[in-house]
Motif scaffolding. Sequence first.
Motif, short mmCIF file in Angstrom:
data_model
loop_
_atom_site.label_atom_id
_atom_site.label_comp_id
_atom_site.label_asym_id
_atom_site.label_seq_id
_atom_site.Cartn_x
_atom_site.Cartn_y
_atom_site.Cartn_z
N ASN A 126 14.31 -7.92 -3.50
CA ASN A 126 14.18 -8.92 -4.58
C ASN A 126 13.55 -8.29 -5.83
OD1 ASN A 126 11.52 -8.53 -3.98
ND2 ASN A 126 11.05 -10.65 -3.50
N GLN A 127 13.59 -6.99 -5.89
CA GLN A 127 13.09 -6.21 -7.03
C GLN A 127 11.58 -6.07 -7.02
OE1 GLN A 127 15.35 -5.65 -10.12
NE2 GLN A 127 17.05 -6.97 -9.55
N GLN A 128 10.93 -6.58 -6.00
CA GLN A 128 9.47 -6.43 -5.89
C GLN A 128 9.12 -5.48 -4.76
OE1 GLN A 128 7.42 -7.88 -8.16
NE2 GLN A 128 9.38 -8.42 -9.05
N LEU A 129 10.13 -4.85 -4.19
CA LEU A 129 9.90 -4.03 -2.99
C LEU A 129 9.70 -2.57 -3.36
CD1 LEU A 129 11.92 -4.35 0.29
CD2 LEU A 129 11.40 -2.13 -0.65
N GLU A 130 8.63 -1.98 -2.84
CA GLU A 130 8.40 -0.56 -3.05
C GLU A 130 7.97 0.10 -1.75
OE1 GLU A 130 7.43 -0.73 -7.79
OE2 GLU A 130 5.86 0.03 -6.49
N ILE A 131 8.16 1.40 -1.70
CA ILE A 131 7.77 2.15 -0.50
C ILE A 131 6.61 3.06 -0.88
CG2 ILE A 131 8.52 3.78 1.26
CD1 ILE A 131 9.98 1.10 1.44
N HIS A 132 5.53 2.97 -0.11
CA HIS A 132 4.32 3.74 -0.38
C HIS A 132 4.16 4.86 0.65
CE1 HIS A 132 0.22 4.78 -1.26
NE2 HIS A 132 -0.17 4.45 -0.04
N HIS A 133 3.76 6.04 0.17
CA HIS A 133 3.39 7.14 1.06
C HIS A 133 1.91 7.01 1.43
CE1 HIS A 133 7.04 9.08 -0.63
NE2 HIS A 133 7.02 9.83 0.46
N LEU A 134 1.60 6.85 2.71
CA LEU A 134 0.20 6.72 3.13
C LEU A 134 -0.58 7.97 2.75
CD1 LEU A 134 0.84 5.06 6.61
CD2 LEU A 134 -0.20 3.96 4.62
N VAL A 135 -0.08 9.13 3.22
CA VAL A 135 -0.61 10.40 2.69
C VAL A 135 0.25 10.70 1.46
CG1 VAL A 135 -0.98 12.86 3.11
CG2 VAL A 135 -1.22 11.21 5.00
N PHE A 136 -0.39 10.81 0.31
CA PHE A 136 0.36 10.98 -0.93
C PHE A 136 1.26 12.20 -0.92
CE2 PHE A 136 -3.40 8.99 -3.44
CZ PHE A 136 -3.06 7.73 -2.95
N VAL A 137 2.33 12.11 -1.64
CA VAL A 137 3.22 13.25 -1.85
C VAL A 137 2.42 14.42 -2.43
CG1 VAL A 137 5.18 14.08 -3.22
CG2 VAL A 137 5.27 11.84 -2.14
N SER A 138 1.51 14.10 -3.36
CA SER A 138 0.71 15.14 -4.01
C SER A 138 -0.25 15.81 -3.04
CB SER A 138 -0.06 14.56 -5.19
OG SER A 138 -0.89 13.50 -4.73
N GLU A 139 -0.51 15.13 -1.92
CA GLU A 139 -1.38 15.72 -0.89
C GLU A 139 -0.55 16.19 0.30
OE1 GLU A 139 -4.12 12.51 -0.32
OE2 GLU A 139 -5.13 12.91 -2.22
N HIS A 140 0.69 16.50 0.03
CA HIS A 140 1.63 17.03 1.03
C HIS A 140 2.00 15.99 2.08
CE1 HIS A 140 0.90 20.84 -0.89
NE2 HIS A 140 -0.40 20.65 -0.73
N GLY A 141 1.99 14.74 1.70
CA GLY A 141 2.47 13.69 2.60
C GLY A 141 3.97 13.82 2.78
N SER A 142 4.43 13.57 3.98
CA SER A 142 5.85 13.74 4.29
C SER A 142 6.62 12.43 4.09
CB SER A 142 6.01 14.19 5.74
OG SER A 142 5.84 13.07 6.61
N ASP A 143 7.93 12.53 4.25
CA ASP A 143 8.79 11.34 4.22
C ASP A 143 9.03 10.81 5.63
OD1 ASP A 143 9.01 11.40 1.51
OD2 ASP A 143 11.10 12.05 1.43
N HIS A 144 8.25 11.26 6.61
CA HIS A 144 8.42 10.72 7.96
C HIS A 144 8.10 9.23 7.95
CE1 HIS A 144 7.71 10.09 12.34
NE2 HIS A 144 8.72 10.93 12.41
N GLU A 145 8.84 8.48 8.75
CA GLU A 145 8.68 7.03 8.69
C GLU A 145 7.25 6.57 8.97
OE1 GLU A 145 8.70 4.56 11.45
OE2 GLU A 145 9.32 5.72 13.19
#
Length: 260
Positions: free
Chosen positions: A197-216
Amino acid sequence: MNYHRFKHLGAYCPKCSRKVELLFSEETSELPQFYICFKCKIIGQFGIGELSTNEFSAFSPERKKEIKACIEEIPDKYRYQAKGSQLRLEEKSDTYTRRWLSLYEYEKAFGEKLGFESIDFREDKYICKWCNQPLEGRRRSFCSDRCSRNYGKATFFKRGVSTLPYRIASRDRFYCRVTGEDLAVTNRFGVRIPASNQQLEIHHLVFVSEHGSDHETNLLTVSKQVHQDYHKGEVYAVQAIENIKEEQLRMHSDKMYTKK
Ligand SMILES: [Zn+2]
Ligand SMILES: [Zn+2]
């Protein structure tokens, strides 16, 4: 079914010998595959060759009508604002930007398939996914071709969205994991449809900048508001997300960081 558009070494236009753009499904070679030359303004289909223009006249009146309906009813044609998609194609944390992994890259990186391929919000499997009416005979998803088409159109934009975030949203059934807010589209029959509905976003728990992965296990569906509040440091959002993060790290920390 996710088509990707890209250039490839050795892929040249048979007419002008310039590089063509390719249009291939990420998952399979069973779907039609195309090349496009912007110089010659031609589109070719692999195994068939250049597609000739002006073939539409030979279609049956019925098919013409169907096509017309498709074109006119592409949803939100005029309201469509985002440049890429309503799901974010990239997670930005300050200066750090990275595109999402493809399904193939995901499998290679983590040694497992992502899953969450099919999403079905229905509690009762004998009602139409679009109009909520009972299904008859051997129908399993839609009561009519019309409903099937409308559903396809409503979920149309997922095709412009990276597969990975869409699947995370599917896993979370299009609800914010912090507030439970409904982030799916509801159609005129009051039925929830798996489209943002245009309000949906996906957050990285461990940030990308802190080498967080795209694992689910490192990804979380949240509302735009919650996402903003978290990154601004609002207590309710920080607490809720940090709790989830700690829990996940206890069980999955090996997957939540990219290996260097
Ligand atoms: Zn229906
Ligand atoms: Zn975030």
